[in-house]
Design an enzyme around this catalytic site. Sequence first.
Site, PDB file in Angstrom:
ATOM      1  CG  ASN A  88      78.579  25.220  16.715  1.00 30.18           C
ATOM      2  OD1 ASN A  88      78.818  26.394  16.430  1.00 30.18           O
ATOM      3  ND2 ASN A  88      79.057  24.646  17.798  1.00 30.18           N
TER       4      ASN A  88
ATOM      5  NE  ARG B  22      88.699  32.381  24.778  1.00 31.51           N
ATOM      6  CZ  ARG B  22      87.641  31.570  24.812  1.00 31.51           C
ATOM      7  NH1 ARG B  22      87.048  31.291  25.954  1.00 31.51           N
ATOM      8  NH2 ARG B  22      87.157  31.065  23.702  1.00 31.51           N
TER       9      ARG B  22
ATOM     10  CG  HIS C 284      80.434  28.331  27.997  1.00 32.42           C
ATOM     11  ND1 HIS C 284      81.493  28.724  28.793  1.00 32.42           N
ATOM     12  CD2 HIS C 284      80.975  27.874  26.851  1.00 32.42           C
ATOM     13  CE1 HIS C 284      82.623  28.505  28.147  1.00 32.42           C
ATOM     14  NE2 HIS C 284      82.338  27.993  26.964  1.00 32.42           N
TER      15      HIS C 284
ATOM     16  CD  GLU D 204      77.529  23.888  25.165  1.00 30.73           C
ATOM     17  OE1 GLU D 204      78.345  22.965  24.968  1.00 30.73           O
ATOM     18  OE2 GLU D 204      77.851  25.090  25.167  1.00 30.73           O
TER      19      GLU D 204
ATOM     20  NE  ARG E  12      77.438  27.184  20.938  1.00 33.86           N
ATOM     21  CZ  ARG E  12      78.364  26.572  21.633  1.00 33.86           C
ATOM     22  NH1 ARG E  12      78.816  25.406  21.250  1.00 33.86           N
ATOM     23  NH2 ARG E  12      78.846  27.123  22.727  1.00 33.86           N
TER      24      ARG E  12
ATOM     25  N   GLY F  54      84.461  19.459  29.340  1.00 36.64           N
ATOM     26  CA  GLY F  54      85.618  18.557  29.240  1.00 36.64           C
ATOM     27  C   GLY F  54      86.399  18.364  30.531  1.00 36.64           C
TER      28      GLY F  54
HETATM   29  P1  AMP Z   1      85.548  21.124  26.028  1.00 37.97           P
HETATM   30  O1  AMP Z   1      85.871  22.522  25.607  1.00 37.97           O
HETATM   31  O2  AMP Z   1      84.359  21.046  26.934  1.00 37.97           O
HETATM   32  O3  AMP Z   1      85.465  20.169  24.864  1.00 37.97           O
HETATM   33  O4  AMP Z   1      86.804  20.626  26.897  1.00 37.97           O
HETATM   34  C1  AMP Z   1      88.028  20.325  26.305  1.00 37.97           C
HETATM   35  C2  AMP Z   1      89.094  20.237  27.367  1.00 37.97           C
HETATM   36  O5  AMP Z   1      88.721  19.288  28.367  1.00 37.97           O
HETATM   37  C3  AMP Z   1      90.439  19.719  26.854  1.00 37.97           C
HETATM   38  O6  AMP Z   1      91.236  20.740  26.334  1.00 37.97           O
HETATM   39  C4  AMP Z   1      91.054  19.149  28.111  1.00 37.97           C
HETATM   40  O7  AMP Z   1      91.760  20.178  28.785  1.00 37.97           O
HETATM   41  C5  AMP Z   1      89.879  18.742  28.975  1.00 37.97           C
HETATM   42  N1  AMP Z   1      89.751  17.273  29.061  1.00 37.97           N
HETATM   43  C6  AMP Z   1      89.154  16.450  28.188  1.00 37.97           C
HETATM   44  N2  AMP Z   1      89.244  15.163  28.618  1.00 37.97           N
HETATM   45  C7  AMP Z   1      89.920  15.199  29.779  1.00 37.97           C
HETATM   46  C8  AMP Z   1      90.364  14.215  30.704  1.00 37.97           C
HETATM   47  N3  AMP Z   1      90.107  12.927  30.532  1.00 37.97           N
HETATM   48  N4  AMP Z   1      91.042  14.639  31.806  1.00 37.97           N
HETATM   49  C9  AMP Z   1      91.295  15.946  31.998  1.00 37.97           C
HETATM   50  N5  AMP Z   1      90.914  16.914  31.152  1.00 37.97           N
HETATM   51  C10 AMP Z   1      90.238  16.561  30.056  1.00 37.97           C
END
Ligand code: AMP
Length: 401
Positions: free
Chosen positions: A7, A242, A180, A386, A91, A332
């Site tokens: 990636n 964003r 996504h 993914e 990716r 996340g």
């Molecule tokens: P991703 O782009 O899927 O890696 O998601 C990242 C985002 O998930 C981070 O910026 C957080 O806002 C959120 N996140 C990760 N862990 C947690 C958690 N334990 N509780 C709430 N939000 C989380």
Amino acid sequence: MKIFLVNAGSSSLKYQLFDMDDESVIAKGNCERIGMEDSFLKHKTADGRELRYDEAMPNHFAAIKLVFKALTSEKVGVIESMEEIDAVGHRVLHGGDKFSESVLITPEVEKAIEETIPLGPLHNPANLMGIRACRDIMPHKPQVAVFDTAFHQSIPKKAYLYALPYEYYEKYKIRRYGFHGSSHRYVSARAAEILGRVGDPDFKVITCHLGNGSSFAAVKGGVCVDTSMGLTPLEGIPMGTRSGSLDPAVIEFIMSHENIDINEMTEILNKKSGVLGISGISSDFRDLAKAYENGDDQAKLALEIFNYNGTKLIGSYAAAMGGVDAIVFTAGIGENDSFVREQMCAPLEFLGIKLNVELNEKVRGKEVDLSAPDSKVKVLLIPTNEELVIARDTKEIVSKM
Ligand code: AMP
């Protein structure tokens, strides 16, 4: 079969090595600050060995070379030589309207990815650098491109066209593409498996990928019929930084009143808006939750706006599909933030969406049915994968060669 996953970003490169006999990740890591000073590589094996190389990586070619040094090293190596790798999966962000599925990379495919650069100006050039570096280092290994946009290519024209003069679609292919895709595809397919609805053309699922970038998809019978991101990942629900969708006239208004150019405006929309812009605190939902608990009104408002927009999207996709059988939360925020899941679902009881609130509060990061026993609609938490989608597609394509 061993598959190497890449990636590639403009100054970073994430990788994973999959053993497809049991679909396990043998090693993974990332190269940071490629082309800059102080570049480094972090590498980790499945059995817990770790390493960091602080070595110059002037370009992606050097980065891939360093990755192979790690993969074959005495201390943290997992393979004897790169000959053990059967194929490479990449990716790729934007496939435009040319790719509705993953493909073996040929000179024609490379050219098509290059021609799509105007639609993905930040990512596609980096993805191409990753492809070319791997090709130079492993010229005899098959390489596969898996596009973030591909799963959404089934969206009908009424859902993907913007109401602009039609010539802009014809001339520049300006339309909704969605992103996504591998995540929406993975979790919607898992939902069908979990609920015993594989191959059912009437199975309607709304997938909520809530992460740094957030997007929703309406998937009917395994086919995507609508999604919330657009020409770029800027459209849809407000995200970490964003803005998401807004009245297009706002842009001209801010530019003229603040006396800023389009580059600054684009930076504001992409990097300074969303829940960060509203809260003034953070784009990370963990920080917002803490601030909310401490009584911060702006954090509360940011979360309210995020959840309200999510609720509206779920409602609109239920309308678009003439119903909904399942909602999936992933990524996340979707996998970890019980408050967001609860707040997004709460107003939707009229659609038969009812959460098991106690269970919802307890679980994170694993596959769970979160719906209340009397919920007409299933609410599922499904961690996304993914990388596995990319590895599986790569395996399938090279197996047919
Ligand atoms: P991703 O782009 O899927 O890696 O998601 C990242 C985002 O998930 C981070 O910026 C957080 O806002 C959120 N996140 C990760 N862990 C947690 C958690 N334990 N509780 C709430 N939000 C989380």
